[in-house]
Design an enzyme around this catalytic site. Structure first.
Site, PDB file in Angstrom:
ATOM      1  N   LYS A  82       0.847  -1.197   0.000  1.00  0.00           N
ATOM      2  CA  LYS A  82       0.000   0.000   0.000  1.00  0.00           C
ATOM      3  C   LYS A  82       0.883   1.248   0.000  1.00  0.00           C
ATOM      4  CE  LYS A  82      -3.998   1.948   2.509  1.00  0.00           C
ATOM      5  NZ  LYS A  82      -4.908   1.814   3.666  1.00  0.00           N
ATOM      6  N   SER A 120     -10.071   2.118   2.708  1.00  0.00           N
ATOM      7  CA  SER A 120      -9.110   2.788   1.868  1.00  0.00           C
ATOM      8  C   SER A 120      -8.134   1.852   1.164  1.00  0.00           C
ATOM      9  CB  SER A 120      -8.312   3.785   2.700  1.00  0.00           C
ATOM     10  OG  SER A 120      -7.495   3.106   3.648  1.00  0.00           O
ATOM     11  N   SER A 170     -10.614   0.011   6.981  1.00  0.00           N
ATOM     12  CA  SER A 170      -9.937   0.095   5.679  1.00  0.00           C
ATOM     13  C   SER A 170      -9.233  -1.177   5.212  1.00  0.00           C
ATOM     14  CB  SER A 170      -8.910   1.228   5.696  1.00  0.00           C
ATOM     15  OG  SER A 170      -9.551   2.461   5.576  1.00  0.00           O
TER      16      SER A 170
END
Lengths: 95, 493
Positions: B79, B159, B183
């Site tokens: 990420k 997210s 998330s």
């Protein structure tokens, strides 16, 4: 509680975000929606409740106060938009 | 030859150890798959194929010399929130334009130390603020899943939307992710993947761009429960560089798999039966209860009375912490700088141009609730409510409940550009209604795929555990996985 455009502009100033008049108007309604949503908390009785300071019960870790890292000035300024001899450069602050 | 990208981490590990395949072959297979898919999915924002091949070569040497690590030669996506040395790290924000850190986050360093290979950086909501991956400066990520007979693009959740999409589309073997209010678990549920948010303090936050420091935790998104156990074992550590890293040894999570849930007490919280709960979600939950009952667990009804206040309290605490954490992005130290007529104007113009609408909204809310005269009414009150939320969980665990079963999300994945959510930020925030309590209480939570909706989209269940009892979550999630089976998206990209 709700905010007006003047409050939005004051908060934007505190947050150091430039906003146009149109943006301030939009933010006013968005912030009021969110503040309206969080108003539910008024129902909760929190008298005699301690505020949470740490989600996991543990003692703050401490270590001896000594230099463990450093001498990396070039690394630290490596990503700066403007730097000179390992100093960050900013617009003139004092005339 | 079989498609190497179809292998789970555990399967690839076995073939690498048996020298049936090489790490370079496996990495090359992923690089080709990314080339073919990323144009359509937009899951990666930066690719590092040269670095990946170098790391894979080193892994093959390790296998040859008998020094292979736990994740040796396994290609992962990272990420964009994790700092990676000299590699694109922008939290999917414009304000970090061109930022390549001179440090490596502890979590990614742990993965490289165990032999993992980095394929690139994954898309996400800007600064992890969002539930649909639509707030990214790099544009939305597409979900590899589509409804039956439909070609409408769906969000992968957020997210960690890039992480979930990439894992579901088999363009990485597993991915790192982070979870502040849901998330990891919400995107996992939207994509038929497994995601675990460990207990606060289990994974070091050092080197990960901070959103809300008292809530942020890193964890993996993977194709199945075993892979999540393998990855978390490597990601978790005790780290002197993070003062909230907890001094507890990291257990061998994989060893918990296959254990019996017989006699375990599984709590079903009444407050999660929210008004208007989708009947499909309700049915999925009932199915999950039945599976655990069939496996010998005892189902007990429990009450977590302050559940409904978790989301409003979160939307005070998280923006407040974010407004403070994001103060560092000012056009001086890194990233974007927009010139101004003086230094204050430079800050204001830089932050106006560099932050997206959702990030600005949250900084504004956070600044407001922390401003003079409002601190007690908002922030202090929210932190008190947080104490009550945590107490709810402590009470049920003290009554002998081993884990809590809930739905992971209130719905299946929705469309990109959903009009109702665009018009009302609170509607988007409600995506986290089942997950956010876990962050507020610092507990571990895992999302595991449990079935498909009537339109053929994945749906997930969530298990919530006691602090640092991730092993029980892996064991129980594995039982659900065995009963539900695994779900793979049909390739359209």
């Amino acid at each position: 509680m709700s905010v007006d455009t003047a409050t939005v502009k004051r908060v934007a100033k505190l947050a150091r975000i430039a906003v146009t008049d149109d943006e301030a108007k939009n933010l006013e309604s968005e912030l009021n929606t969110i503040l309206g949503f969080v108003e539910q908390l008024d129902e909760v009785d929190v008298s005699d409740v301690e505020p949470m300071v740490s989600v996991v019960a543990m003692d703050m870790k401490k270590r001896i106060d000594e230099v463990t890292d450093g001498s990396k000035a070039a690394d630290i300024v490596a990503n700066a938009p403007a730097s000179d001899e390992n100093f960050f450069q900013v617009p003139k602050v004092v005339e | 030859m079989t498609d190497l990208t179809a292998l789970t981490i555990a399967e690839a590990r076995e073939k690498l150890r048996a020298k049936e395949i090489t790490a370079v072959e496996l990495t090359d297979a992923y690089i080709s798959a990314i080339d073919a898919a990323n144009g359509a999915l937009n899951a990666y924002v930066a690719l590092t194929p040269e670095k990946a091949r170098d790391m894979a070569k080193a892994s093959d040497a390790k296998y040859a010399s008998g020094n292979a690590g736990a994740l040796e030669g396994i290609p992962l996506g990272i990420k964009d929130l994790f700092g990676t040395y000299d590699v694109h790290t922008q939290a999917a924000s414009h304000i970090l334009d061109g930022f390549k850190p001179k440090y490596e986050s502890t979590v990614t360093q742990n993965l490289w130390d165990d032999g993992a290979v980095m394929l690139g950086k994954l898309n996400m909501d800007e600064f992890a603020m969002g539930s649909s991956n639509e707030t990214s400066y790099y544009g939305p990520v597409k979900n590899p899943w589509r409804a039956n007979g439909s070609d409408v693009d769906l969000v992968p959740g957020g997210s960690s939307g890039g992480s979930a999409s990439a894992v579901a589309a088999h363009i990485c073997a597993g991915a790192t992710a982070t979870d502040t209010g849901g998330s990891i678990r919400q995107p996992a549920a939207f994509t038929g993947t497994v995601g675990i948010k460990p207990t606060y303090g289990r994974c070091s936050r050092w080197g990960v761009a901070a959103f809300a420091s008292s809530l942020d935790q890193a964890g993996p998104i993977t194709r199945d429960v075993r892979d999540a156990a393998i990855m978390l074992k490597s990601m978790a550590s005790v780290d002197a560089k993070d003062t909230t890293s907890v001094d507890l040894p990291v257990p061998d999570y994989e060893a918990a798999l296959g254990g019996s849930v017989k006699g375990m007490k599984i709590g079903i919280p009444a407050e999660y039966r929210v008004d208007g709960l989708d009947p499909e979600i309700q049915a999925l939950w009932e199915q999950g209860i039945q599976w655990l009952k069939d496996a010998g667990a005892e189902i007990v009804n429990i009450s977590l009375p302050n559940t409904k206040y978790a989301l409003p309290a979160y939307y005070i605490v998280a923006p407040a912490e974010a407004s403070s954490n994001l103060a560092r992005y000012d056009g001086v130290k890194y990233g974007l700088r927009v010139p101004g007529k003086d230094i204050t104007d430079m800050y204001e113009q830089t932050r106006a141009a560099g932050f997206g609408a959702e990030v600005k909204r949250r900084i504004m809310i956070g600044t407001y609730v922390l401003s003079a005269g409002y601190y007690d009414a908002y922030y202090l009150k929210a932190q008190k409510v947080r104490t009550l939320i945590k107490r709810d969980f402590e009470n049920v665990f003290a009554d002998g409940v081993d884990a809590i079963l809930t739905p992971a999300t209130p719905s299946a994945a929705f469309g990109i550009g959903d009009k109702a959510m665009k018009a009302d930020p609170v509607k988007m925030y409600l995506n986290d209604v089942f997950t956010v309590t876990v962050n507020m209480a610092g507990l571990p939570g895992i999302a595991v795929p449990a079935g498909l909706s009537s339109t053929g989209l994945p749906l997930g269940l969530q298990l919530i555990g006691k602090p640092f009892d991730e092993e029980t979550l892996f064991k129980t999630a594995h039982v659900i996985e065995q009963a539900a089976g695994k779900f793979t998206a049909t390739k359209w990209w």
